[in-house]
Scaffold this active site. Sequence first.
Site, PDB file in Angstrom:
ATOM      1  N   GLU A   1       0.845  -1.146  -0.040  1.00 53.62           N
ATOM      2  CA  GLU A   1       0.023   0.007   0.109  1.00 53.62           C
ATOM      3  C   GLU A   1       0.972   1.314  -0.034  1.00 53.62           C
ATOM      4  O   GLU A   1       0.703   2.305  -0.824  1.00 53.62           O
ATOM      5  CB  GLU A   1      -0.870  -0.124   1.443  1.00 53.62           C
TER       6      GLU A   1
ATOM      7  N   THR B   1      -5.149   7.853  -4.470  1.00 51.39           N
ATOM      8  CA  THR B   1      -5.322   8.051  -2.947  1.00 51.39           C
ATOM      9  C   THR B   1      -4.583   9.037  -2.352  1.00 51.39           C
ATOM     10  O   THR B   1      -5.111   9.663  -1.455  1.00 51.39           O
ATOM     11  CB  THR B   1      -5.075   6.379  -2.553  1.00 51.39           C
TER      12      THR B   1
HETATM   13  N1  HSE Z   1      -8.673   4.631   4.308  1.00 50.93           N
HETATM   14  C1  HSE Z   1      -7.924   5.127   3.079  1.00 50.93           C
HETATM   15  C2  HSE Z   1      -8.325   6.137   2.522  1.00 50.93           C
HETATM   16  C3  HSE Z   1      -8.284   4.047   2.079  1.00 50.93           C
HETATM   17  O1  HSE Z   1      -9.570   6.873   2.761  1.00 50.93           O
HETATM   18  O2  HSE Z   1      -7.288   7.175   2.263  1.00 50.93           O
HETATM   19  C4  HSE Z   1      -7.615   4.255   0.764  1.00 50.93           C
HETATM   20  O3  HSE Z   1      -6.663   3.293   0.640  1.00 50.93           O
END
Ligand code: HSE
Length: 298
Positions: free
Chosen positions: A127, A180
Amino acid sequence: DQITIFSPATVANVSCGFDSLGLALNGKGDKMIFSKREDKQLIITKIEGANLPYNIDDNLVGTVIKAMLQKLDLQLGLDIEIYKGFKPGSGLGSSAASAAGTAYAINELLGKPFSKIELIQFAMLGEEAACGSQIADNVSAALFGGFVLIRSYDPLEIVSLPVPDDLYITALHPQIEIKTEDARNVLPKDIPLKSAITQWSNVGGLISGLYSNDYDLISRSLQDVIVEPVRKKLIPHFDLVKNAALQSGALGAGISGAGPTIFALSKGKKTAKTVEESMQEAYSNTEIEFYTFTSEIS
Ligand code: HSE
């Protein structure tokens, strides 16, 4: 000396639980095949369904495998096939599906030297390679299945939560990509205490509702006063879709992970299908391509 795995798409945050709640979708996800080679090379031989790097050093799959092998001081040669069941940048945990699937498969091929929590830690490195942050919500949901809570990041502690039988999830994926990293850059650095109180009370309410099968409590708790207000600006027609879902009987609706996918939770498959239709109808008046689906959580 070969393993084929399925790694599910996941919905992170689930409204109030930014970086701490996640759930796994039944049936939607990636297939990956890992086959041992005679030599010690790691080679991605096939990628279908998305435009991702074949070079092992540029693909998060390589990051995860190398970290696992390094920990054991081992070398291993593999041919890797990746069949993506959904697109990166959708908010459905695409990088997490690859990272969690890889960690799981390599552990199986090596005779299970690692615990589940260690697998999550390796997957979190994937990630980080993909979006710059070691986030656990999507990878934990992918590895544990069902609904999960990240109770603590340091030390990492994951709590598996019950999923009420009649809980269904519907999602609408507008065909735009949100990175993201970009969606994290818009987040507030400080939050007012009042908002924090609302948020953690909702997390408690949602979890309590999952344990007690209290759909009304789940519904009242599916509210995000911190992240959704800033991130929804990145998602065209978010309010239109959310309102359509709520008006047609959804328990709640919000942004799936970092977006742009919009999710809704419903009690019962019939309501979920009605919700899906009204989300579709709302978006069909816009200029953006999209698809929808309804799934069990498992
Ligand atoms: N919790 C994370 C976000 C998930 O909302 O940025 C995205 O991978």
